[in-house]
Design an enzyme around this catalytic site. Structure first.
Site, PDB file in Angstrom:
ATOM      1  N   LYS A  54       0.842  -1.203   0.000  1.00 14.24           N
ATOM      2  CA  LYS A  54       0.000   0.000   0.000  1.00 14.24           C
ATOM      3  C   LYS A  54       0.871   1.244   0.000  1.00 14.24           C
ATOM      4  CE  LYS A  54      -2.796  -1.700   3.505  1.00 14.24           C
ATOM      5  NZ  LYS A  54      -3.858  -1.944   4.396  1.00 14.24           N
ATOM      6  N   GLN A  98      -6.165  -2.176   9.821  1.00  6.15           N
ATOM      7  CA  GLN A  98      -5.562  -3.381   9.246  1.00  6.15           C
ATOM      8  C   GLN A  98      -6.119  -4.632   9.925  1.00  6.15           C
ATOM      9  OE1 GLN A  98      -3.375  -3.542   6.561  1.00  6.15           O
ATOM     10  NE2 GLN A  98      -3.847  -5.715   6.773  1.00  6.15           N
ATOM     11  N   ASP A 121     -12.073   1.291   3.095  1.00  2.04           N
ATOM     12  CA  ASP A 121     -12.239  -0.151   2.897  1.00  2.04           C
ATOM     13  C   ASP A 121     -13.692  -0.479   2.531  1.00  2.04           C
ATOM     14  OD1 ASP A 121     -10.029  -1.766   2.938  1.00  2.04           O
ATOM     15  OD2 ASP A 121      -9.976  -2.011   5.118  1.00  2.04           O
TER      16      ASP A 121
END
Ligand code: NAD
Length: 297
Positions: A54, A98, A121
């Site tokens: 990322k 995460q 997300d």
């Protein structure tokens, strides 16, 4: 038949170029770069690998990117405080937690605490709901990347039968939802298979588009695939391999060698879906930054 191997990296590069251009325009217009904050508990090696990817993509497209590492034993209240601090910080446009989170943390509670505008997300129930009713804001990166790739390889979902194996909130369910929307770009017929599905092969053999997201090494063999189908392998599984330096190798949910004899197109592991996921995160971060700018004007 020998399948065309879908080059996820090449598709991701193409998308990345467009995002870099759009980020540059955003920076000129608002005098600030889109910014993403990742909050991670502990340093799980698989998460670290994803975080590194990322970071690389963000750097290449001009997104400011920061990871806050908290100890694995961080209490839920402290994690909620960290999320709230990011919600309130107007210089942060996008927030990502995460996964996987340790067991003492209620994942849904944390996801619900993220400002839905910053939830890149797309896991906040408000964003899930918007997607289901056909008014998407942020959609999960992996299915979004697959959707985009299907178009770019000339396999538009409309009129095709897509079969998805796996019903996670991360991949299977949002993939199904994206494919069935009544839009020109979607409009597929879809079947979702899971651990409660008897005779998985009966369903997979009917797929024009087969998306395997079960997290089971080489579950889908060539004889479970309809000749000419496009096969998207989402799985990333480490299997023991004494002949490799690391002692393991990565395989997908699809048995590559037998599948390539039957499918018309197939994603490899690695180098298929993974790069698409990361580039879609950059795309969602830019979208979140735009939403922030619109709400200020
Ligand atoms: P998950 O474990 O949350 O969900 C797996 C789903 O598969 C479950 O819903 C389960 O019902 C179903 N399933 C398991 N075994 C099955 C079987 N034998 N038959 C039918 N259904 C079965 O996993 P996830 O988070 O959705 O991830 C799936 C895989 O994709 C994992 O290997 C993960 O590492 C990988 N992944 C890759 C990317 C990427 O960017 N390439 C992104 C996300 C996940």
């Amino acid at each position: 038949m020998s399948a065309v191997i879908i080059d996820g990296r090449a598709i991701a590069d193409e998308i990345e170029r467009a995002i870099r251009h759009d980020v540059s325009n955003y920076c000129s217009l608002y005098n600030i770069a889109p910014s993403l904050v990742v909050i991670a508990l502990g340093k799980d090696p698989r998460s670290m690998s994803y975080i590194r990817q990322k970071t690389r993509v963000c750097a290449r497209v001009g997104i400011r990117d920061r990871t806050i590492f908290l100890p694995l034993e961080t209490p839920e209240e402290d994690l909620l405080d960290a999320v709230c601090a990011m919600n309130e910080d107007s210089s942060v446009h996008a927030v990502l937690i995460q996964e996987p989170l340790p067991k003492h943390i209620a994942s849904l509670k944390i996801l619900q605490a993220i400002d839905p505008i910053k939830d890149v997300d797309g896991f906040h129930p408000e964003n899930v709901g918007l997607s289901v009713v056909g008014a998407p804001r942020h959609e999960p990166c992996t299915p979004k990347g697959i959707f985009e790739a299907l178009h770019r390889i000339g396999c538009a979902p409309a009129g095709r039968h897509a079969v998805i194996v796996g019903r996670s909130n991360l991949v299977g369910k949002p993939m199904m939802n994206m494919l069935i929307q009544k839009t020109e770009r979607a409009n597929a017929t879809a079947t979702l298979c899971h651990t409660g599905t008897p005779d998985l092969a009966f369903h997979t053999r009917q797929a024009d588009i087969l998306i395997a997201a079960a997290g089971r090494p080489e579950l889908i063999k060539g004889d479970m695939i309809k000749p000419g189908a496009a096969v998207i392998d989402v799985g990333i599984n480490a299997v023991d391999d004494p002949s490799s330096k690391k002692g393991y190798r990565l395989v997908g949910d699809v048995h590559f060698e037998s599948a390539r004899e039957v499918a018309s197109a197939l994603t490899p592991v690695p180098g298929g879906v993974g790069p698409l996921t990361c580039v879609m995160l950059a795309s969602n971060t830019l979208a979140a930054a735009r939403l922030a700018a619109e709400s200020r004007s």
